[in-house]
Design a protein around this motif. Sequence first.
Motif, PDB file in Angstrom:
ATOM      1  N   ALA A   7       0.836  -1.203   0.000  1.00 13.67           N
ATOM      2  CA  ALA A   7       0.000   0.000   0.000  1.00 13.67           C
ATOM      3  C   ALA A   7       0.870   1.252   0.000  1.00 13.67           C
ATOM      4  O   ALA A   7       0.553   2.244  -0.675  1.00 13.67           O
ATOM      5  CB  ALA A   7      -0.948  -0.006   1.197  1.00 13.67           C
ATOM      6  N   ARG A   8       1.975   1.245   0.718  1.00  9.79           N
ATOM      7  CA  ARG A   8       2.878   2.408   0.735  1.00  9.79           C
ATOM      8  C   ARG A   8       3.530   2.604  -0.646  1.00  9.79           C
ATOM      9  O   ARG A   8       3.679   3.731  -1.116  1.00  9.79           O
ATOM     10  CB  ARG A   8       3.929   2.263   1.823  1.00  9.79           C
ATOM     11  CG  ARG A   8       3.329   2.351   3.214  1.00  9.79           C
ATOM     12  CD  ARG A   8       4.367   2.495   4.300  1.00  9.79           C
ATOM     13  NE  ARG A   8       3.767   2.317   5.608  1.00  9.79           N
ATOM     14  CZ  ARG A   8       2.982   3.189   6.218  1.00  9.79           C
ATOM     15  NH1 ARG A   8       2.679   4.332   5.628  1.00  9.79           N
ATOM     16  NH2 ARG A   8       2.477   2.925   7.419  1.00  9.79           N
ATOM     17  N   GLU A  60      -1.867   2.931   6.551  1.00  5.38           N
ATOM     18  CA  GLU A  60      -1.857   3.158   8.000  1.00  5.38           C
ATOM     19  C   GLU A  60      -2.724   2.128   8.725  1.00  5.38           C
ATOM     20  O   GLU A  60      -2.353   1.639   9.788  1.00  5.38           O
ATOM     21  CB  GLU A  60      -2.309   4.580   8.319  1.00  5.38           C
ATOM     22  CG  GLU A  60      -1.367   5.654   7.793  1.00  5.38           C
ATOM     23  CD  GLU A  60       0.077   5.457   8.212  1.00  5.38           C
ATOM     24  OE1 GLU A  60       0.335   5.048   9.366  1.00  5.38           O
ATOM     25  OE2 GLU A  60       0.973   5.717   7.383  1.00  5.38           O
ATOM     26  N   VAL A  61      -3.863   1.792   8.149  1.00 11.75           N
ATOM     27  CA  VAL A  61      -4.715   0.755   8.752  1.00 11.75           C
ATOM     28  C   VAL A  61      -3.971  -0.576   8.775  1.00 11.75           C
ATOM     29  O   VAL A  61      -3.950  -1.269   9.795  1.00 11.75           O
ATOM     30  CB  VAL A  61      -6.047   0.608   7.973  1.00 11.75           C
ATOM     31  CG1 VAL A  61      -6.815  -0.630   8.413  1.00 11.75           C
ATOM     32  CG2 VAL A  61      -6.897   1.853   8.143  1.00 11.75           C
ATOM     33  N   LEU A  62      -3.351  -0.912   7.649  1.00  5.63           N
ATOM     34  CA  LEU A  62      -2.628  -2.180   7.570  1.00  5.63           C
ATOM     35  C   LEU A  62      -1.420  -2.205   8.509  1.00  5.63           C
ATOM     36  O   LEU A  62      -0.965  -3.270   8.914  1.00  5.63           O
ATOM     37  CB  LEU A  62      -2.199  -2.446   6.131  1.00  5.63           C
ATOM     38  CG  LEU A  62      -3.362  -2.692   5.161  1.00  5.63           C
ATOM     39  CD1 LEU A  62      -2.866  -2.659   3.714  1.00  5.63           C
ATOM     40  CD2 LEU A  62      -4.081  -3.991   5.471  1.00  5.63           C
ATOM     41  N   ALA A  63      -0.927  -1.024   8.874  1.00  2.00           N
ATOM     42  CA  ALA A  63       0.194  -0.931   9.833  1.00  2.00           C
ATOM     43  C   ALA A  63      -0.294  -0.981  11.274  1.00  2.00           C
ATOM     44  O   ALA A  63       0.506  -1.015  12.197  1.00  2.00           O
ATOM     45  CB  ALA A  63       0.984   0.353   9.592  1.00  2.00           C
ATOM     46  N   GLY A  64      -1.621  -0.954  11.466  1.00  2.00           N
ATOM     47  CA  GLY A  64      -2.156  -1.073  12.814  1.00  2.00           C
ATOM     48  C   GLY A  64      -2.685   0.202  13.430  1.00  2.00           C
ATOM     49  O   GLY A  64      -2.999   0.231  14.632  1.00  2.00           O
ATOM     50  N   ALA A  65      -2.802   1.267  12.659  1.00  2.00           N
ATOM     51  CA  ALA A  65      -3.328   2.528  13.206  1.00  2.00           C
ATOM     52  C   ALA A  65      -4.767   2.344  13.675  1.00  2.00           C
ATOM     53  O   ALA A  65      -5.518   1.535  13.129  1.00  2.00           O
ATOM     54  CB  ALA A  65      -3.263   3.632  12.149  1.00  2.00           C
ATOM     55  N   GLU A  66      -5.138   3.091  14.684  1.00  2.00           N
ATOM     56  CA  GLU A  66      -6.488   3.034  15.244  1.00  2.00           C
ATOM     57  C   GLU A  66      -7.446   3.860  14.379  1.00  2.00           C
ATOM     58  O   GLU A  66      -7.093   4.928  13.875  1.00  2.00           O
ATOM     59  CB  GLU A  66      -6.491   3.585  16.672  1.00  2.00           C
ATOM     60  CG  GLU A  66      -5.636   2.799  17.634  1.00  2.00           C
ATOM     61  CD  GLU A  66      -6.170   1.401  17.894  1.00  2.00           C
ATOM     62  OE1 GLU A  66      -7.410   1.217  17.872  1.00  2.00           O
ATOM     63  OE2 GLU A  66      -5.349   0.491  18.101  1.00  2.00           O
ATOM     64  N   ARG A  80     -16.606   4.536  13.190  1.00  3.63           N
ATOM     65  CA  ARG A  80     -17.300   3.371  12.610  1.00  3.63           C
ATOM     66  C   ARG A  80     -17.660   3.616  11.148  1.00  3.63           C
ATOM     67  O   ARG A  80     -17.577   2.710  10.325  1.00  3.63           O
ATOM     68  CB  ARG A  80     -18.535   3.022  13.418  1.00  3.63           C
ATOM     69  CG  ARG A  80     -18.199   2.412  14.774  1.00  3.63           C
ATOM     70  CD  ARG A  80     -19.466   2.064  15.494  1.00  3.63           C
ATOM     71  NE  ARG A  80     -20.316   3.265  15.547  1.00  3.63           N
ATOM     72  CZ  ARG A  80     -20.931   3.716  16.608  1.00  3.63           C
ATOM     73  NH1 ARG A  80     -20.855   3.062  17.729  1.00  3.63           N
ATOM     74  NH2 ARG A  80     -21.660   4.807  16.570  1.00  3.63           N
ATOM     75  N   THR A  81     -18.055   4.838  10.827  1.00  2.16           N
ATOM     76  CA  THR A  81     -18.387   5.162   9.444  1.00  2.16           C
ATOM     77  C   THR A  81     -17.143   5.088   8.566  1.00  2.16           C
ATOM     78  O   THR A  81     -17.173   4.505   7.475  1.00  2.16           O
ATOM     79  CB  THR A  81     -19.016   6.570   9.350  1.00  2.16           C
ATOM     80  OG1 THR A  81     -20.199   6.598  10.145  1.00  2.16           O
ATOM     81  CG2 THR A  81     -19.349   6.937   7.925  1.00  2.16           C
ATOM     82  N   VAL A  82     -16.052   5.662   9.046  1.00  3.00           N
ATOM     83  CA  VAL A  82     -14.803   5.638   8.280  1.00  3.00           C
ATOM     84  C   VAL A  82     -14.333   4.201   8.107  1.00  3.00           C
ATOM     85  O   VAL A  82     -13.951   3.786   6.999  1.00  3.00           O
ATOM     86  CB  VAL A  82     -13.727   6.511   8.962  1.00  3.00           C
ATOM     87  CG1 VAL A  82     -12.380   6.355   8.276  1.00  3.00           C
ATOM     88  CG2 VAL A  82     -14.166   7.972   8.976  1.00  3.00           C
ATOM     89  N   GLU A  83     -14.373   3.430   9.163  1.00  2.00           N
ATOM     90  CA  GLU A  83     -13.967   2.023   9.074  1.00  2.00           C
ATOM     91  C   GLU A  83     -14.824   1.289   8.046  1.00  2.00           C
ATOM     92  O   GLU A  83     -14.307   0.503   7.246  1.00  2.00           O
ATOM     93  CB  GLU A  83     -14.078   1.343  10.436  1.00  2.00           C
ATOM     94  CG  GLU A  83     -13.628  -0.092  10.433  1.00  2.00           C
ATOM     95  CD  GLU A  83     -13.682  -0.752  11.802  1.00  2.00           C
ATOM     96  OE1 GLU A  83     -13.245  -1.914  11.905  1.00  2.00           O
ATOM     97  OE2 GLU A  83     -14.148  -0.118  12.773  1.00  2.00           O
ATOM     98  N   VAL A  90      -9.595  -2.846   2.851  1.00  2.00           N
ATOM     99  CA  VAL A  90      -8.683  -3.442   3.836  1.00  2.00           C
ATOM    100  C   VAL A  90      -8.725  -4.961   3.732  1.00  2.00           C
ATOM    101  O   VAL A  90      -7.675  -5.622   3.699  1.00  2.00           O
ATOM    102  CB  VAL A  90      -9.028  -2.965   5.265  1.00  2.00           C
ATOM    103  CG1 VAL A  90      -8.241  -3.755   6.308  1.00  2.00           C
ATOM    104  CG2 VAL A  90      -8.761  -1.474   5.406  1.00  2.00           C
ATOM    105  N   ALA A  91      -9.913  -5.523   3.645  1.00  2.00           N
ATOM    106  CA  ALA A  91     -10.042  -6.982   3.537  1.00  2.00           C
ATOM    107  C   ALA A  91      -9.384  -7.501   2.260  1.00  2.00           C
ATOM    108  O   ALA A  91      -8.686  -8.523   2.281  1.00  2.00           O
ATOM    109  CB  ALA A  91     -11.520  -7.377   3.578  1.00  2.00           C
ATOM    110  N   ALA A  92      -9.576  -6.791   1.152  1.00  2.00           N
ATOM    111  CA  ALA A  92      -8.992  -7.224  -0.116  1.00  2.00           C
ATOM    112  C   ALA A  92      -7.468  -7.186  -0.062  1.00  2.00           C
ATOM    113  O   ALA A  92      -6.798  -8.118  -0.536  1.00  2.00           O
ATOM    114  CB  ALA A  92      -9.505  -6.356  -1.253  1.00  2.00           C
ATOM    115  N   TRP A  93      -6.905  -6.129   0.526  1.00  2.00           N
ATOM    116  CA  TRP A  93      -5.456  -6.029   0.603  1.00  2.00           C
ATOM    117  C   TRP A  93      -4.882  -7.062   1.560  1.00  2.00           C
ATOM    118  O   TRP A  93      -3.809  -7.601   1.318  1.00  2.00           O
ATOM    119  CB  TRP A  93      -5.043  -4.605   0.994  1.00  2.00           C
ATOM    120  CG  TRP A  93      -5.106  -3.675  -0.176  1.00  2.00           C
ATOM    121  CD1 TRP A  93      -6.228  -3.247  -0.815  1.00  2.00           C
ATOM    122  CD2 TRP A  93      -4.017  -3.091  -0.866  1.00  2.00           C
ATOM    123  NE1 TRP A  93      -5.891  -2.425  -1.850  1.00  2.00           N
ATOM    124  CE2 TRP A  93      -4.546  -2.301  -1.896  1.00  2.00           C
ATOM    125  CE3 TRP A  93      -2.645  -3.138  -0.686  1.00  2.00           C
ATOM    126  CZ2 TRP A  93      -3.741  -1.582  -2.764  1.00  2.00           C
ATOM    127  CZ3 TRP A  93      -1.848  -2.407  -1.548  1.00  2.00           C
ATOM    128  CH2 TRP A  93      -2.388  -1.644  -2.582  1.00  2.00           C
TER     129      TRP A  93
END
Length: 137
Positions: A7-8, A60-66, A80-83, A90-93
């Motif tokens: 992703a980066r 950032e999500v894949l790196a573990g960001a909240e 929750r909306t953003v997630e 995220v699931a596909a990656w």
Amino acid sequence: MTPEILARITAARAARDLSDLARQAVGTTAAPMSPAERIQAARYIRQMANELVNYVVLAEVLAGAEWADITQALNRRDPRTVEGEYADAVAAWRALQEEEMTVVAEGTQDLDDWYARHREDHDPAVENPVSDLRNRH
């Protein structure tokens, strides 16, 4: 290779493409164009900028960001909306296989070379800003 690294790398490609497109827009400033053509070109730049933000968020999500931190950085209100907006991506990656990631990640040296050609004195003085990602685990 991890989905985060991929992703980066993808975000770096998007940043390069956005930079090239913005430079082209400067080059056509005096060109004869219709209002619609100028507006469409500007909208395309905005679309690419949004795509870049999406890849950075994904990394950032894949790196573990909240999600709360990501939501705040996006100047949004509800994590929750953003997630939910990013859940499918995220699931596909996360489901990518190593072989797929390796193929998509090819060309990092080209990105490094592009950076070296366009780097100015005030930019970070790094030799391999993208291909160095491939050394992370």
